[in-house]
Design an enzyme around this catalytic site. Sequence first.
Site, mmCIF file in Angstrom:
data_model
loop_
_atom_site.group_PDB
_atom_site.id
_atom_site.type_symbol
_atom_site.label_atom_id
_atom_site.label_comp_id
_atom_site.label_asym_id
_atom_site.label_seq_id
_atom_site.Cartn_x
_atom_site.Cartn_y
_atom_site.Cartn_z
ATOM 1 N N GLU A 156 38.325 9.371 82.984
ATOM 2 C CA GLU A 156 39.728 9.040 82.759
ATOM 3 C C GLU A 156 40.020 9.121 81.257
ATOM 4 O OE1 GLU A 156 41.097 5.251 84.226
ATOM 5 O OE2 GLU A 156 43.159 5.730 83.769
ATOM 6 N N GLU A 160 36.784 2.130 86.267
ATOM 7 C CA GLU A 160 36.739 1.830 87.699
ATOM 8 C C GLU A 160 36.303 2.993 88.580
ATOM 9 O OE1 GLU A 160 39.601 2.116 85.828
ATOM 10 O OE2 GLU A 160 41.209 3.057 86.989
ATOM 11 N N ASN A 161 35.496 3.920 88.087
ATOM 12 C CA ASN A 161 35.058 5.055 88.911
ATOM 13 C C ASN A 161 34.706 4.603 90.327
ATOM 14 O OD1 ASN A 161 34.721 6.576 86.348
ATOM 15 N ND2 ASN A 161 33.025 5.140 86.102
ATOM 16 N N GLU A 213 38.189 -4.251 87.264
ATOM 17 C CA GLU A 213 37.668 -2.949 87.721
ATOM 18 C C GLU A 213 37.481 -2.964 89.234
ATOM 19 O OE1 GLU A 213 37.994 -0.803 85.511
ATOM 20 O OE2 GLU A 213 38.145 -2.245 83.864
HETATM 21 N N1 B3K Z 1 41.127 2.751 83.608
HETATM 22 C C1 B3K Z 1 40.235 2.455 82.516
HETATM 23 C C2 B3K Z 1 40.742 2.888 81.195
HETATM 24 C C3 B3K Z 1 40.547 4.330 80.907
HETATM 25 C C4 B3K Z 1 40.964 4.662 79.501
HETATM 26 C C5 B3K Z 1 40.981 6.121 79.255
HETATM 27 N N2 B3K Z 1 41.250 6.430 77.863
HETATM 28 C C6 B3K Z 1 39.884 1.008 82.446
HETATM 29 C C7 B3K Z 1 40.798 0.081 83.118
HETATM 30 O O1 B3K Z 1 41.937 -0.090 82.760
HETATM 31 O O2 B3K Z 1 40.394 -0.518 84.072
HETATM 32 ZN ZN ZN Z 2 42.561 -0.944 84.571
#
Ligand code: B3K
Ligand code: ZN
Length: 873
Positions: A121, A264-265, A298
């Site tokens: 991400e 959060e993959n 997450e």
């Molecule tokens: N979704 C990720 C953040 C990704 C940042 C990319 N530059 C963490 C979160 O908000 O849970």
């Molecule tokens: Zn998030």
Amino acid sequence: TSVIRLADYRPPAWAVEDVVLEFDLGIDHTEVTSRLTLVRQADEPIRLNGEGIELLELTLDGRPLGDGEYILANGVLEVAVDADRCTLGARVAVRPAENTAFEGLYLSGSRDRGFLLTQCEAEGFRHITYFPDRPDVLSKYTVTLRADRQRFPVLLAGGNPDGTGDLADGRHWARFVDPHPKPSYLFALVAGRLERISHDYTTADGRAVALHIWAEADVIDRCDYAMDSLIRSMQWDERTYGRNYDLDVFHVVATHDFNMGAMENKGLNIFNAKYLLADPDSSTDDEYRHVEAVVAHEYFHNWSGNRVTCRDWFQLSLKEGLTVFREQSFSADMNSVSLKRIEDVALLRRAQFPEDAGPLSHPVRPSQYSEINNFYTATVYEKGSELVRMLAGHLGRDGFRKGMDLYFDRHDGDAATIEDFLKSLGDANGTDLSAYLAWYGQAGTPRLTAEARYDATQSRYRLTLRQRTPASAGQTVKHALPIPVRLSLFDASGKALPLRLEGEATAGATERTIVLDGAERSIVFEDIASAPVPSLLRGFSAPVILEFDYAPEELGVLLRHDPDGFNRWEAGQQLAGLAYDDCRDGKVDGAAIGAWTRALAQLFGDPSVEDALLAELLTPPGEIELVERQPERDPDRIRASRQAMLRALASRIGVPALRARYEALRAATSAALDATSQAQRQLKRRVLDLLSLVDEAHARELARAQYDEAPGMTDRLAALATLATVDPDAATPAFAHFRHRYEGNALALDKWFAVQAQLPGETALGRIQSLERDDAFTLKNPNRVQSLLGSFARANPSGFHRADGAAYRWLADRLVAIDALNPQVAARVATAFNGWKRLEPVRRESAHAVVAELASRKDLSRDLTDILARVAL
Ligand code: B3K
Ligand code: ZN
């Protein structure tokens, strides 16, 4: 640089039904083979993104494509295809060890002992292979990893395990199948030497899930609290939203090399070690709370983000604002509702309000960007959460739950928009919430002014509410927004009055929510026997700046009697703001400073006030927040005035009372993590800080003793900070001791750097420069950069904003060096320049010179260039 606009959104021309990926992993060289099943959606060629990767081979339905059969330009691979369905194969090479930007596939730690991992991400997947790297392309993934068994004993990817085995030459393989369609940004793999802790979990709907937390051997014994937090998060989401986990395994991995907090993959969350590891000897109470919150955040993304994802990156707050809201509610349930609210609003004011008041201001749903990574901001996250909170408040608990159920059902497996979200919430409740959409599109913090008129002859109280949002960067015309104002009225003795609005037959509850949905609205309360004290915007019912002309004694009434824990604290903050105005320019004189110190001294002696709340009440708005109140800022003077005000408070409470309280708290000292013990530590710190302002020599001795006796990090670090503030020389041996004691403990050393980076005043820059020469300092590690440079530039206003501009020039220099390694980190640190325009003229001039010079450079990354261009405007 090119600009991406929300208005230009078009659905993908090709869908990717499934993805088969094979990795031959190596630290210097990794080969990625992909096979995409593509299905036509529009009459256009196939376009795939790819950056910094070497294309070795391309096939269409198994047939190798020659040079003339595709176009590769500007990070886009274009293949014109006649069929409506095809299989596109690619073989590419990537170089993990050379990837210092930590985006895509990279190496964490050293060449001989570190491990490989990915961060995709927002647009990292294109650094791994060619793909339509956008969140509205959802596919099923089958991933096979191959690597040397000795060097990479653990192989992980998202999804369910689907076999492992040996290969020739000491290599092995592992396969993973993810049955849930997902966008490429949720792909992840991890490979290397890692240890794990595990727990068998059964979901409410009966699925057996193996939970594994992975970390390097030296820190694996610090993962238990995270596992605990994970289990509580899973149970909470089942209970509160009826959401269950949906794979057979859930992996969480800790790394010291990460650009953000965590990711959060799907099925394989990856965490910055800072938000996963916790033990009393190296973590503070705050850090424990952060671990709990980020683990929950997450995990909650599995539904709000993964099962329902975002159509495009403009909708980022759809998942982030919502997930922050879910995380905040969880933390409130686990700890204390009002303390959590205080913490969150304080953060909003410290981080989001300044962002929204400067050139980086943008709506929760931006309408354009040139680098999306620069939009993972306090506005998208924290203000986004406030918007969800307003919606939840509007619908009530059950209504909101019904709305969320419909949202998850309707959009499961889908890439949704903010409109979809509002529509689901509204449809489930037979109501139209589209008026709230305006909040998502308008930047800037609304000013809510309230004006009261009491008519004694008619026993009527009229409250007039008005709103106005100042113009912000690129947005000059502002509209009225729906602002829910939760309120109560108190009489002078602090009793809440039953409320009857004009036209109503009988008085009802003592609290009402009035929605201001135009520029102005007046409401009249009947049967009000004497001029009341209004408690407005209770629980911080909308993310606005409230302006009401309170008399200090009215705030005193609320501070003593408001049963809304948040507004009680808020009354103290408002009063502290007025008290601060009484302490400007060296004088300490006025009704407000008198009322503030008197009220707090009284609460200090009141045994019914809980330690945790008292600690919060004794903390006036910080320097950064106070800075926001000034039209032109001089951080030195702001600090001096704040110190004067704290000194007045300390002397009003008095040395004997402070000493006695400190000793009582000291006697209770332990390393226990329960709420009472945490509150005691928190209050002890406040008391010692106050004491240090009026009883310096004694406070120094207490701080020294506290450092030596501390059973855990919270007390130890607090003692160190106090000691260093009182007497930097006296702190030198303690800093040396700490440095030695925590050699090799990265997270403890980060705090060592951060505490020193925040020591105020003109000497700060020199201190930073010598800390840069410490063996443990490196520009390559994001946490280290944040702890030294980030803390200095963002959390040390009097140190960073030196009148001679030396710190600006120094930071500019470092930004260029960091940018060459890691653009995302450079861009984040550069946001420290956001407020330069509102500095007093001397500082403004030197900041301007530095910003303008940096912004004119042509050799910087897109990330940093974007921030500088906007800041310089
Ligand atoms: N979704 C990720 C953040 C990704 C940042 C990319 N530059 C963490 C979160 O908000 O849970
Ligand atoms: Zn998030």
